[in-house]
Design an enzyme around this catalytic site. Structure first.
Site, PDB file in Angstrom:
ATOM      1  N   HIS A  13     -11.870   2.083   1.228  1.00  6.43           N
ATOM      2  CA  HIS A  13     -11.137   2.747   0.158  1.00  6.43           C
ATOM      3  C   HIS A  13     -11.951   3.076  -1.082  1.00  6.43           C
ATOM      4  O   HIS A  13     -11.412   3.186  -2.180  1.00  6.43           O
ATOM      5  CB  HIS A  13      -9.915   1.904  -0.220  1.00  6.43           C
ATOM      6  CG  HIS A  13      -8.862   1.930   0.848  1.00  6.43           C
ATOM      7  ND1 HIS A  13      -7.587   1.473   0.647  1.00  6.43           N
ATOM      8  CD2 HIS A  13      -8.899   2.392   2.122  1.00  6.43           C
ATOM      9  CE1 HIS A  13      -6.888   1.628   1.760  1.00  6.43           C
ATOM     10  NE2 HIS A  13      -7.668   2.173   2.667  1.00  6.43           N
TER      11      HIS A  13
ATOM     12  N   HIS B 210      -9.107  -6.298   3.185  1.00  7.20           N
ATOM     13  CA  HIS B 210      -8.837  -5.527   4.387  1.00  7.20           C
ATOM     14  C   HIS B 210     -10.207  -5.142   4.913  1.00  7.20           C
ATOM     15  O   HIS B 210     -10.788  -4.144   4.493  1.00  7.20           O
ATOM     16  CB  HIS B 210      -8.019  -4.277   4.076  1.00  7.20           C
ATOM     17  CG  HIS B 210      -6.550  -4.497   4.174  1.00  7.20           C
ATOM     18  ND1 HIS B 210      -5.627  -3.469   4.102  1.00  7.20           N
ATOM     19  CD2 HIS B 210      -5.838  -5.638   4.370  1.00  7.20           C
ATOM     20  CE1 HIS B 210      -4.413  -3.986   4.241  1.00  7.20           C
ATOM     21  NE2 HIS B 210      -4.517  -5.286   4.395  1.00  7.20           N
TER      22      HIS B 210
ATOM     23  N   ASP C 178      -9.962  -2.886   0.317  1.00  9.33           N
ATOM     24  CA  ASP C 178     -10.152  -2.405   1.689  1.00  9.33           C
ATOM     25  C   ASP C 178     -11.531  -1.754   1.764  1.00  9.33           C
ATOM     26  O   ASP C 178     -11.881  -0.917   0.922  1.00  9.33           O
ATOM     27  CB  ASP C 178      -9.033  -1.393   2.016  1.00  9.33           C
ATOM     28  CG  ASP C 178      -9.103  -0.863   3.442  1.00  9.33           C
ATOM     29  OD1 ASP C 178     -10.185  -0.388   3.851  1.00  9.33           O
ATOM     30  OD2 ASP C 178      -8.087  -0.909   4.159  1.00  9.33           O
TER      31      ASP C 178
ATOM     32  N   ASP D 219     -11.376   3.735   9.575  1.00  6.93           N
ATOM     33  CA  ASP D 219     -10.843   2.521  10.188  1.00  6.93           C
ATOM     34  C   ASP D 219     -11.410   2.244  11.570  1.00  6.93           C
ATOM     35  O   ASP D 219     -10.671   1.988  12.513  1.00  6.93           O
ATOM     36  CB  ASP D 219      -9.304   2.552  10.194  1.00  6.93           C
ATOM     37  CG  ASP D 219      -8.729   2.391   8.798  1.00  6.93           C
ATOM     38  OD1 ASP D 219      -8.946   1.337   8.192  1.00  6.93           O
ATOM     39  OD2 ASP D 219      -8.082   3.335   8.297  1.00  6.93           O
TER      40      ASP D 219
ATOM     41  N   LYS E  90      -6.901   2.672  -3.407  1.00 12.03           N
ATOM     42  CA  LYS E  90      -7.529   3.624  -2.481  1.00 12.03           C
ATOM     43  C   LYS E  90      -8.048   4.826  -3.255  1.00 12.03           C
ATOM     44  O   LYS E  90      -7.462   5.228  -4.254  1.00 12.03           O
ATOM     45  CB  LYS E  90      -6.477   4.070  -1.456  1.00 12.03           C
ATOM     46  CG  LYS E  90      -7.039   4.875  -0.305  1.00 12.03           C
ATOM     47  CD  LYS E  90      -6.034   4.966   0.835  1.00 12.03           C
ATOM     48  CE  LYS E  90      -6.604   5.819   1.943  1.00 12.03           C
ATOM     49  NZ  LYS E  90      -5.748   5.840   3.132  1.00 12.03           N
TER      50      LYS E  90
ATOM     51  N   GLU F 103      -2.856  -2.883  -2.980  1.00 10.25           N
ATOM     52  CA  GLU F 103      -4.066  -2.274  -2.410  1.00 10.25           C
ATOM     53  C   GLU F 103      -4.385  -0.952  -3.107  1.00 10.25           C
ATOM     54  O   GLU F 103      -3.500  -0.151  -3.366  1.00 10.25           O
ATOM     55  CB  GLU F 103      -3.836  -2.028  -0.906  1.00 10.25           C
ATOM     56  CG  GLU F 103      -5.049  -1.459  -0.180  1.00 10.25           C
ATOM     57  CD  GLU F 103      -4.851  -1.453   1.348  1.00 10.25           C
ATOM     58  OE1 GLU F 103      -3.721  -1.674   1.820  1.00 10.25           O
ATOM     59  OE2 GLU F 103      -5.846  -1.220   2.059  1.00 10.25           O
TER      60      GLU F 103
ATOM     61  N   ASP G  46      -8.287  -4.616   8.984  1.00  6.92           N
ATOM     62  CA  ASP G  46      -7.491  -3.384   8.940  1.00  6.92           C
ATOM     63  C   ASP G  46      -8.284  -2.243   9.553  1.00  6.92           C
ATOM     64  O   ASP G  46      -9.064  -1.581   8.864  1.00  6.92           O
ATOM     65  CB  ASP G  46      -7.093  -3.057   7.488  1.00  6.92           C
ATOM     66  CG  ASP G  46      -6.200  -1.818   7.423  1.00  6.92           C
ATOM     67  OD1 ASP G  46      -5.694  -1.389   8.482  1.00  6.92           O
ATOM     68  OD2 ASP G  46      -6.021  -1.268   6.314  1.00  6.92           O
TER      69      ASP G  46
ATOM     70  N   ASP H  18     -12.514   7.042   5.402  1.00  2.71           N
ATOM     71  CA  ASP H  18     -11.753   5.820   5.669  1.00  2.71           C
ATOM     72  C   ASP H  18     -11.244   5.867   7.117  1.00  2.71           C
ATOM     73  O   ASP H  18     -10.053   5.926   7.373  1.00  2.71           O
ATOM     74  CB  ASP H  18     -10.583   5.743   4.673  1.00  2.71           C
ATOM     75  CG  ASP H  18      -9.753   4.486   4.849  1.00  2.71           C
ATOM     76  OD1 ASP H  18     -10.316   3.477   5.316  1.00  2.71           O
ATOM     77  OD2 ASP H  18      -8.550   4.528   4.526  1.00  2.71           O
TER      78      ASP H  18
ATOM     79  N   TRP I  63       0.856  -1.186   0.000  1.00  2.00           N
ATOM     80  CA  TRP I  63       0.000   0.000   0.000  1.00  2.00           C
ATOM     81  C   TRP I  63       0.893   1.237   0.000  1.00  2.00           C
ATOM     82  O   TRP I  63       1.759   1.384   0.852  1.00  2.00           O
ATOM     83  CB  TRP I  63      -0.934   0.052   1.216  1.00  2.00           C
ATOM     84  CG  TRP I  63      -1.610   1.384   1.247  1.00  2.00           C
ATOM     85  CD1 TRP I  63      -2.472   1.883   0.313  1.00  2.00           C
ATOM     86  CD2 TRP I  63      -1.415   2.436   2.198  1.00  2.00           C
ATOM     87  NE1 TRP I  63      -2.832   3.177   0.638  1.00  2.00           N
ATOM     88  CE2 TRP I  63      -2.198   3.523   1.777  1.00  2.00           C
ATOM     89  CE3 TRP I  63      -0.650   2.552   3.365  1.00  2.00           C
ATOM     90  CZ2 TRP I  63      -2.243   4.735   2.493  1.00  2.00           C
ATOM     91  CZ3 TRP I  63      -0.690   3.745   4.071  1.00  2.00           C
ATOM     92  CH2 TRP I  63      -1.488   4.822   3.637  1.00  2.00           C
TER      93      TRP I  63
HETATM   94  C1  RNT Z   1      -4.344   2.640   4.456  1.00  2.00           C
HETATM   95  C2  RNT Z   1      -4.408   1.206   4.095  1.00  2.00           C
HETATM   96  C3  RNT Z   1      -3.338   0.327   4.664  1.00  2.00           C
HETATM   97  C4  RNT Z   1      -3.025   0.625   6.124  1.00  2.00           C
HETATM   98  C5  RNT Z   1      -2.128  -0.385   6.805  1.00  2.00           C
HETATM   99  C6  RNT Z   1      -1.611   0.116   8.107  1.00  2.00           C
HETATM  100  O1  RNT Z   1      -5.439   3.351   4.100  1.00  2.00           O
HETATM  101  O2  RNT Z   1      -5.663   0.687   4.398  1.00  2.00           O
HETATM  102  O3  RNT Z   1      -3.669  -1.000   4.464  1.00  2.00           O
HETATM  103  O4  RNT Z   1      -4.193   0.746   6.885  1.00  2.00           O
HETATM  104  O5  RNT Z   1      -1.137  -0.763   5.957  1.00  2.00           O
HETATM  105 ZN    ZN Z   2      -5.970  -1.395   4.176  1.00  2.00          ZN
END
Ligand code: RNT
Ligand code: ZN
Length: 416
Positions: A260, A284, A257, A294, A226, A224, A324, A292, A183
């Site tokens: 994302h 993720h 993810d 998390d 985003k 990954e 994640d 985003d 990423w």
């Molecule tokens: C960031 C990504 C990535 C991170 C991790 C810590 O937006 O989701 O995967 O969260 O690598």
């Molecule tokens: Zn991620």
């Protein structure tokens, strides 16, 4: 006792619709969840303790007790794992190297992760890996492998190559395929003129990173995508089209993810398309709240939909489930437990569905029954099956794990 009575009752109810609850539990227990180490210390890692988190991601909150050392993080992980049924995996980031050496990212090597390997081997855990392309002065420009500065690119290419070597070691040592997730936070805060240049450079850098060949039985690379990051709102180099296109064309895996994409766009609907064209898929699983953010994974519609996408057409052979999220405003051990147990619960719920019968309704065009039954099945007692699974696995049933975490908090976390 009550747990077993409830289970017998649930088993009968599910049998009435043709579902074997024991078979569903067997399936769930076969699916490892890759638990992300970074929930334990707010994505700080151990290599550069004084550096702030960068790359457009953020942890908020200052709940006491965050792990400060490798030993503390392991102790917390052990605590969390003892509250989670099944055998899982640990997802490491490069900055979590276990070493006293002063070593910079490109110079990391397998020996810096020998401690983790030993720890994982003792617990029969698989390991996954991530280069850390943020929280470092070489990423301060907002660009890493797509930087116009060759020195910067070369630094990150070297780091990523080192990470692939480490992943190969982790995979061999644990005899289990290690997934390396790439990423890159690269992007512009404001509107760029040249949208192509950074993408060309990232593509070339990735090609250089992937030049070294490793045994696919022990490692897998995944890219990954985003849509935006904080400070990179206008343009993200590794956008969805870029990353999916790259993954397909280079025969590597793609990482979806949950946070994302645009706010109403769900990854649950992307899984079946992606897997038609990529070799494997890494998830993720996260929970975006307005952005985003998390947040800790909860049992919401999207989590159920993700599980259904995987279970209904049995996509587990080529899908790796990783979590994640990072919440620093609540007990971090609890955060691991809540999110992981929810992921498993959602899988169990999906396995408790009489999928063949529903598929048949769909095939024959009986959408009325499809909707009616789906809604009725939502109130079947899947919780009793889950409780039975926890009891069988020797982990606390229902919210009883919270008492244990509270005790751990007062005995261990509050002393830090
Ligand atoms: C960031 C990504 C990535 C991170 C991790 C810590 O937006 O989701 O995967 O969260 O690598
Ligand atoms: Zn991620």
């Amino acid at each position: 006792m009550q747990t077993e009575k409830a289970y017998q009752f649930a088993k009968e109810l599910y049998a009435e619709i043709g579902v074997d609850t024991d078979a569903a539990l067997d399936k769930v227990s076969d699916i490892p969840i890759s638990i992300h180490c970074w929930q334990g210390d707010d994505v700080r890692g151990f290599l550069f303790r004084d550096r702030a988190l960068s790359g457009g991601i953020q942890t908020t909150g200052n709940y006491p007790g965050a792990a400060q050392t490798v030993e503390q993080l392991r102790q917390d992980l052990d605590m969390a794992l003892s509250m989670i049924p099944g055998t899982h995996r640990l997802n490491l980031h490069a900055i979590y190297a276990d070493t006293d050496e002063k070593v910079d990212l490109p110079d990391l090597s397998p020996r810096h992760f020998a401690g983790w390997v030993q720890w994982a081997q003792e617990r029969d855990l698989g390991l996954d890996f991530n280069p850390t392309c943020f929280s470092h002065p070489m990423a301060d420009s907002g660009f890493t492998v797509s930087s116009p500065d060759k020195q910067v690119r070369d630094f990150w290419i070297a780091h990523c190559k080192a990470c692939r070597r480490i992943a190969d070691y982790l995979g061999h040592a644990t005899e289990s395929k290690c997934v390396t997730n790439f990423w890159f936070p690269d992007g512009f805060k404001d509107i760029p003129i040249d949208r192509e240049g950074p993408r060309l450079r990232m593509s070339e850098s990735l090609d250089a990173i992937l030049e070294d060949k490793y045994d696919p039985q022990y490692s897998l690379d995944s890219l990954e995508s985003k849509v935006f990051g904080i400070g990179a709102e206008s343009y993200t180099v590794a956008s969805n089209e870029f990353s999916l296109g790259y993954a397909i064309s280079r025969n590597i895996a793609y990482t979806l993810d949950s946070g994302h994409f645009h706010p109403t766009e769900m990854i649950s609907d992307k899984i079946s398309s992606v897997l038609l064209y990529t070799k494997e898929l890494l998830l993720h699983v996260s929970r975006p709240v307005r952005w985003d953010s998390d947040h800790v994974v909860i049992m919401d519609d999207e989590l159920n939909a993700i599980a259904q996408s995987l279970c209904r057409t049995d996509l587990f052979e080529r899908t790796h489930i990783g979590l994640d999220y990072f919440d620093a405003s609540i007990n971090r051990v609890a955060a691991w437990i809540i999110g992981t147990r929810n992921m498993q619960k959602a899988l169990l719920r999906a396995f408790l569905e009489p999928t063949d019968a529903l598929m048949e309704l769909e095939r024959t065009g009986d959408y009325t029954s499809r909707l009616a039954l789906l809604e009725e099945y939502k109130s079947l007692p899947f919780g009793a099956v889950w409780d039975h699974y926890c009891a069988l696995s020797d982990v606390p049933v229902r919210e009883r794990w919270l008492d244990e975490v509270r005790r751990y908090e007062s005995e261990v976390l509050s002393e830090r």
